[in-house]
Design a protein around this motif. Structure first.
Motif: not given
Length: 506
Positions: A18, A16, A14
């Protein structure tokens, strides 16, 4: 693979997650810069070991160590920033001196047993002060000639097999075996006692600055006994890049096969400077010349390691986490087995395999005539202009070419070619000095010969071992030609500089 596993592998991270990972790595890099930059890893490892020691001290009870095992007391001296390296140099100087001096008697014994005229007669008179028994008055070399004469073998066959192949093998065994049989047990003793890791610790900063691994110090030390054994010792380096650097530069420390030539030249030319006034001073100057050429070899090892780590083998030095072990009482049986079986005999057998053809080639070149002149004379005459440019001569260059299988036969080949003999001979002291002077040797010749002996191509055993360890014909060829190129450049520069400064023609 199950369906759930496939689906789980294909789920993308996602945005977020990453972003969180990137923030974490950025924060870690920032902490690294704040804490100490490149020292961050070392400090982290040091803290982990310190915490491990604290936990161990609360859970483990130690018996009081013996006085010689108290690591702290000894390591305050042996790993001292100022005293550590001089003490290490002094210790290895003693090892080298014991190797060189101690090898004289067994080398002379083997030479008398295997190839000297009169067998062990001369050895018994010189070292024992008694005449040799009749059965020891004939060497194996003489016995083989008598056997071939009894069998009515043709002269060319006995000459090629006995004066060529056998004599080459006998030279290698008598010159190479005793120093290795002395050096390797002493080296293994230092290894078994726990001192060698301290050597790597003392020299780690030098090799780190050269872009190499600290353990290269250990393989370099092993190279003083035999470069082939030093290359095998490079297996202790985990990084393939740094292991290859150690393999390619091990040839720059003189092995025991080159020490006889270095000792003879240093004694005649450097020791002879003061021989008429003080024998002790002469020995000191000769020893200083040998130590000097060893220091030059170590410096070149570091410089070439630095150059390789920034060009062909570019990369960052790997982490060298060295936990200094406690000092141990050496195991005599393990020392003898490791040094004599795994190292001495292993290296000697490889040397004999590659040295056997060299003796035959020497005999053929000395006994095949073209137009009434031996093939060796034709080749040395062709090489003479280039040899003069390097401060040497054609015969010296031819001897180094013939001695590629084994460095031990360089000086016997030079003597044989100067005297126009059909087999290798040995001369010592004033007799050898007179022969060299009669053939135009000067101090410049001696310096260039010692330099070329240090920097020329490795011997056949070392080349073979390099190929076995790297599995690459390309790196093996590079390892053979790179030191030769450096030797040519160095000798040409020294010879040209001396001639320009002294006003002699180049």
């Amino acid at each position: 693979m199950s369906e759930s596993a496939v689906g789980r592998d294909q789920i993308p991270a996602s945005p977020e997650a990453t972003k969180a990972a990137e923030d974490l790595f950025r924060h870690a890099r920032g902490l690294s810069d704040v804490i100490g930059g490149e020292r961050f890893r070392d400090e982290l490892v040091a803290s982990l070991f310190q915490r491990a020691e604290e936990v161990t001290s609360m859970a483990v009870q130690h018996r009081k160590p013996k006085a010689w095992q108290r690591v702290g007391n000894l390591d305050r001296i042996l790993t001292h920033p100022v005293l550590g390296i001089p003490l290490m140099a002094l210790l290895f100087a003693v090892v080298f001196w014991l190797t060189i001096v101690g090898a004289n008697v067994p080398s002379a014994f083997l030479a008398g047993l295997l190839m000297a005229e009169g067998g062990l007669s001369g050895w018994c008179l010189e070292y024992l002060g008694v005449p040799a028994p009749a059965m020891l008055g004939t060497s194996l070399y003489e016995a083989l000639h008598m056997l071939f004469a009894f069998l009515h073998a043709p002269g060319w066959l006995s000459g090629f097999l006995i004066d060529g192949v056998y004599l080459g093998l006998a030279w290698v065994v008598s010159v190479m075996l005793p120093p290795m049989a002395i050096f390797f047990p002493m080296f293994t003793f230092l290894e078994d006692s726990g001192y060698l890791p301290r050597v790597a610790f003392n020299l780690d900063w030098l090799f780190k600055r050269a872009g190499a691994h600290g353990k290269q110090a250990l393989s370099m030390m092993m190279g003083f006994g035999c470069n082939a054994a030093g290359i095998i010792a490079c297996r202790v380096i985990d990084s393939p890049r740094e292991r290859l650097i150690a393999i390619l530069t091990n040839v720059f420390v003189p092995c025991n096969g080159r020490f006889p030539t270095l000792i003879a030249i240093a004694t005649i030319f450097f020791g002879g400077l003061v021989a008429q006034t003080s024998g002790f001073a002469a020995s000191l100057i000769a020893t200083g010349a040998i130590v000097g050429i060893v220091v030059v070899g170590v410096v070149i090892t570091l410089l070439v390691s630095w150059a390789l780590s920034r060009t062909l083998l570019r990369g960052e030095p790997s982490a060298f986490i060295l936990e200094l072990p406690p000092y141990r009482r050496p195991n005599v049986l393990r020392i003898l087995y490791t040094s004599l079986i795994d190292r001495t005999l292993f290296v000697l057998m490889r040397a004999m395999v590659v040295a056997a053809p060299a003796g035959g080639i020497i005999w053929l070149m000395a006994n095949i005539d073209l137009g009434g002149v031996s093939l060796a004379t034709h080749v040395s005459g062709f090489l003479d202009p280039f040899g003069h440019f390097l401060g040497l001569d054609g015969i010296i260059l031819l001897a180094f070419i013939i001695a590629i299988p084994a460095n031990e036969i360089v000086m016997p080949t030079v003597i044989m070619l100067y005297l126009s003999q059909t087999r290798m001979l040995e001369l010592e002291g004033a007799e050898l000095g007179g022969l060299l002077a009669d053939n135009g040797w000067t101090m410049l010749t001696a310096i260039c010969l010692m330099l070329f002996s240090l920097l020329h191509n490795p011997c056949g055993t070392t080349i073979w071992t390099t190929w076995r360890e790297t599995g690459s014909a390309r790196w093996t060829l590079f390892g053979a030609l790179m030191p030769l190129a450096l030797g040519i450049v160095a000798c040409a520069a020294v010879a040209t500089a001396v001639r320009v400064l002294s006003g002699l023609p180049i």
